[in-house]
Design an enzyme around this catalytic site. Sequence first.
Site, short mmCIF file in Angstrom:
data_model
loop_
_atom_site.label_atom_id
_atom_site.label_comp_id
_atom_site.label_asym_id
_atom_site.label_seq_id
_atom_site.Cartn_x
_atom_site.Cartn_y
_atom_site.Cartn_z
N THR A 299 0.86 -1.18 0.00
CA THR A 299 0.00 0.00 0.00
C THR A 299 0.90 1.23 0.00
O THR A 299 1.60 1.49 0.98
CB THR A 299 -0.92 0.01 1.23
N LYS B 143 -7.63 1.28 -2.39
CA LYS B 143 -7.13 0.84 -1.08
C LYS B 143 -7.17 1.99 -0.07
O LYS B 143 -7.52 1.78 1.10
CB LYS B 143 -5.71 0.31 -1.20
N LYS C 40 0.63 4.71 8.87
CA LYS C 40 1.29 4.97 7.59
C LYS C 40 0.25 5.18 6.47
O LYS C 40 0.35 6.12 5.68
CB LYS C 40 2.21 3.81 7.21
#
Lengths: 302, 302
Positions: B100, B175, B243
């Site tokens: 990701t 995502k 993150k």
Amino acid sequence: MAHGKPVVGFIGLGIMGQPMARNLLKAGFGLVVYTRTRRKANGLLAEGALWADCPAAVARQAPMVITMVPDSPDVEQVVLGPQGIIEGVRPGGVVIDMSTVSPRVERAIAQQLATRGVAYMDAPVSGGSWGAIQGTLAIMVGGEEDAFRRVLPIFEVMGKSITYMGPSGAGQVTKLVNQVLVAVTLSGVAEALVFGAKAGADLLKTIEAVKGGAAGSWQLANLGPRIVKGDFAPGFMITLQLKDLRLILEMAEELALSLPLTALVAQLYRAAVVDGKGECGTQAVVTVLERLAGVEARQGSA
Amino acid sequence: MAHGKPVVGFIGLGIMGQPMARNLLKAGFGLVVYTRTRRKANGLLAEGALWADCPAAVARQAPMVITMVPDSPDVEQVVLGPQGIIEGVRPGGVVIDMSTVSPRVERAIAQQLATRGVAYMDAPVSGGSWGAIQGTLAIMVGGEEDAFRRVLPIFEVMGKSITYMGPSGAGQVTKLVNQVLVAVTLSGVAEALVFGAKAGADLLKTIEAVKGGAAGSWQLANLGPRIVKGDFAPGFMITLQLKDLRLILEMAEELALSLPLTALVAQLYRAAVVDGKGECGTQAVVTVLERLAGVEARQGSA
């Protein structure tokens, strides 16, 4: 009355109360009704319900009385006020408040009625007007457990998932937890879709791709596509959601508790009301986030 | 190799990459691996995988290379850096990044590889280490559609719900939308449970009462009970969620977009990291809200 089922009193025939009362009538219960605006009762009266001129008069004719009103002061007025239920109800009666109101107010009313030998239950519902019409509401009940067992057949006509949660106030606490979940989840759905729109995503495809996984929720599956289509018809209205958020934040104040997400979400709903979206469905909260983003989440033909 | 299936390269054998690579091996694909910390490959090497000394060496031996690394700079390094994939890959090859990372970085890498006749796909996953082990990940794919069709059999070994989302970067955008939903929904669940705890609710009973309705979500059903039991074992770690939230907020900055809920939720996750909970599962965000409330959401015996 019909089928020997008892007479139920019903006070408050709004967007929720009306279909809930109708389901009782259809199930064969006798029905005595009162509501502030009499014409809202016309349909039910034509279908066989009886009219009473005040809450006390309802209570005189029905051993079980349901209230379904907008807010805490309304239920206090209807139960304890002049010509209220308390003036007509007899010992052994049961009063069931299905409104969403303050747990503290419910406990106070329950104590007052207990001195007259009357049981009082808080039994707020979830599922919106769709659930009220279909008789598939979730009902979260607080109060004496033996009174709960007595009125269970009534709940079963109006709801699908009926849970006894504990003593007086426990139903309302459960409903308020439910409303934190509903409001924060939906606001997250709206923010995610606005972000996706600005990032160039095909939103309906995105919803399909993620809704079965860890991102999934009732709000995403049911209201996500409505947001993308720009369909703001109310299942549950912005103004009522804002009222519930106020109840939660008032209770947090009483409990000396910080609720940062709920507080922020309440501001978003407040902004939607300021913008004239109060009567829209809760999914219209997306319009507030759209303005913060300078992009619309509506895509394709509705 | 076995069953005539092609050789797949796999770079990055962390908590996600290792079980994903193992599923490829089990399905009969040849497997060449590289990861920064060689001992993390020991298990797979014992099971039949081959070791390569750098990403370029992986690409020389495998026409398809998968990368599964922590962040944008890592994928840039592994693909375009010294001894990177770009130094070993041949025209006609396919590189699939399942990390990701930033959609912008993915588009830039795709352009560089395209000049060498190499296809590059962004194919981030959702479902955590549990989904990686069971081969039930959701995979959201961006890139050329014909390359997607070529590598679909590989995705089918690792995932259950595989969706082609559009051109390069579209997988990452999906995502990130997914992560807004996951993070906001879970934080709402945590806040609702802390509120319920302070208000005296039986939390497991409350979750059962509301999870089937409008308040329902994957996060509530799966992580709600873990919160109540004080089980903070990671399905997905706080640091990685933080993150992803940073990626989302960076992209919002690029797009000149305000995301008030995501920004607040990022602060809650940041506070959890500050408090030493970075390696815990995302549900440990509840500990931050517990301190704001002065109450624990943990109830009963775990």
